[in-house]
Scaffold this motif. Structure first.
Motif, PDB file in Angstrom:
ATOM      1  N   GLY A   1       0.796  -1.224   0.000  1.00 61.33           N
ATOM      2  CA  GLY A   1       0.000   0.000   0.000  1.00 61.33           C
ATOM      3  C   GLY A   1       0.826   1.271   0.000  1.00 61.33           C
ATOM      4  N   THR A   2       2.137   1.145  -0.173  1.00 59.46           N
ATOM      5  CA  THR A   2       3.014   2.324  -0.197  1.00 59.46           C
ATOM      6  C   THR A   2       2.837   3.112  -1.483  1.00 59.46           C
ATOM      7  N   VAL A   3       2.576   2.407  -2.592  1.00 57.43           N
ATOM      8  CA  VAL A   3       2.262   3.085  -3.851  1.00 57.43           C
ATOM      9  C   VAL A   3       0.890   2.618  -4.314  1.00 57.43           C
ATOM     10  N   SER A   4       0.210   3.480  -5.022  1.00 61.80           N
ATOM     11  CA  SER A   4      -1.141   3.163  -5.488  1.00 61.80           C
ATOM     12  C   SER A   4      -1.085   2.138  -6.622  1.00 61.80           C
ATOM     13  N   PRO A   5      -2.185   1.414  -6.805  1.00 60.94           N
ATOM     14  CA  PRO A   5      -2.227   0.444  -7.908  1.00 60.94           C
ATOM     15  C   PRO A   5      -1.964   1.096  -9.270  1.00 60.94           C
ATOM     16  N   ALA A   6      -2.513   2.278  -9.514  1.00 65.76           N
ATOM     17  CA  ALA A   6      -2.312   2.937 -10.805  1.00 65.76           C
ATOM     18  C   ALA A   6      -0.845   3.272 -11.042  1.00 65.76           C
ATOM     19  N   VAL A   7      -0.157   3.731 -10.009  1.00 64.90           N
ATOM     20  CA  VAL A   7       1.271   4.045 -10.132  1.00 64.90           C
ATOM     21  C   VAL A   7       2.060   2.770 -10.399  1.00 64.90           C
ATOM     22  N   ALA A   8       1.705   1.696  -9.734  1.00 62.85           N
ATOM     23  CA  ALA A   8       2.383   0.416  -9.959  1.00 62.85           C
ATOM     24  C   ALA A   8       2.161  -0.061 -11.391  1.00 62.85           C
ATOM     25  N   VAL A   9       0.932   0.009 -11.874  1.00 59.93           N
ATOM     26  CA  VAL A   9       0.622  -0.415 -13.248  1.00 59.93           C
ATOM     27  C   VAL A   9       1.381   0.456 -14.252  1.00 59.93           C
ATOM     28  N   ALA A  10       1.480   1.739 -13.986  1.00 59.59           N
ATOM     29  CA  ALA A  10       2.218   2.644 -14.879  1.00 59.59           C
ATOM     30  C   ALA A  10       3.673   2.220 -14.992  1.00 59.59           C
ATOM     31  N   HIS A  11       4.302   1.966 -13.866  1.00 56.42           N
ATOM     32  CA  HIS A  11       5.725   1.627 -13.866  1.00 56.42           C
ATOM     33  C   HIS A  11       5.987   0.220 -14.406  1.00 56.42           C
ATOM     34  N   VAL A  12       5.169  -0.733 -14.012  1.00 60.22           N
ATOM     35  CA  VAL A  12       5.376  -2.105 -14.469  1.00 60.22           C
ATOM     36  C   VAL A  12       5.123  -2.215 -15.972  1.00 60.22           C
ATOM     37  N   GLY A  13       4.016  -1.660 -16.455  1.00 59.22           N
ATOM     38  CA  GLY A  13       3.700  -1.748 -17.885  1.00 59.22           C
ATOM     39  C   GLY A  13       4.739  -1.052 -18.757  1.00 59.22           C
ATOM     40  N   ALA A  14       5.063   0.184 -18.418  1.00 51.18           N
ATOM     41  CA  ALA A  14       6.039   0.923 -19.214  1.00 51.18           C
ATOM     42  C   ALA A  14       7.425   0.287 -19.099  1.00 51.18           C
ATOM     43  N   GLY A  15       7.788  -0.136 -17.898  1.00 49.44           N
ATOM     44  CA  GLY A  15       9.096  -0.746 -17.694  1.00 49.44           C
ATOM     45  C   GLY A  15       9.260  -2.048 -18.465  1.00 49.44           C
ATOM     46  N   LEU A  16       8.225  -2.896 -18.446  1.00 54.85           N
ATOM     47  CA  LEU A  16       8.308  -4.156 -19.176  1.00 54.85           C
ATOM     48  C   LEU A  16       8.372  -3.935 -20.685  1.00 54.85           C
TER      49      LEU A  16
END
Length: 180
Positions: free
Chosen positions: A40-55
């Motif tokens: 819960g330290t980062v929001s789901p949307a922020v996680a999806v942004a970083h994981v999707g773009a990073g991958l």
């Protein structure tokens, strides 16, 4: 499988050097993002942004290292990753902080992100340069975000700085591996 970066007239290294160290950065950072999202330290949307773009960026870079891609396809992937990140991060929120209209902020931010990705591609292959740049930029962003009270950005930037620091250990001159 073209895992070695062979020296040429423009190279700063004289011995063939393995590529692929960026895989460790990507896996470390994405694991940190997952842990931060679950906690819960980062929001789901922020996680999806970083994981999707990073991958997406990592996959295109990996394919480029193995068989080569034209600049057009790499640039298209970089813009797609930027668009993905901007969509999930809600670039409209950034518009409140900058005196630019949304219709101008979106393409300028996408160009800036794609430009930064290409700068790292250009620096890779020079002992320690891309690694120290990633550590410096991410570490500075972590400090600035913490100072500004943005804990979510601070912890993400710190995770990236730490991943870059781990890579830098092996990329320090003389480099034993490049990001690739």
């Amino acid at each position: 499988h073209q895992v070695l970066d062979l020296p040429n007239a423009r190279s700063s290294h004289v011995l063939p050097t393995p590529r692929g160290g960026g895989i460790a950065i990507v896996l470390s950072f994405l694991a940190a993002v997952a842990v931060l999202a679950v906690s819960g330290t980062v929001s789901p949307a922020v996680a999806v942004a970083h994981v999707g773009a990073g991958l997406l960026v990592a996959a295109v870079g990996f394919v480029d290292d193995l068989r080569g891609l034209s600049a057009r396809w790499r640039l298209l992937a970089h813009f797609a990753a930027a668009a993905w990140a901007l969509y999930w991060l809600g670039v409209a929120n950034l518009a409140h902080a900058l005196p630019l209209p949304y219709w101008l902020l979106l393409p300028l931010t996408a160009v800036a992100l794609a430009w930064l990705l290409n700068l790292y591609n250009f620096m890779d292959g020079i002992d320690g340069l891309a690694g120290i740049e990633a550590l410096t930029v991410a570490g500075s962003l972590a400090l600035l975000a913490a100072w500004a009270g943005n804990g979510e950005l601070a912890v993400l930037a710190l995770a990236l700085a730490l991943a870059a620091a781990g890579f830098l250990r092996w990329n320090w001159p003389p480099a034993k591996i490049f990001m690739g």
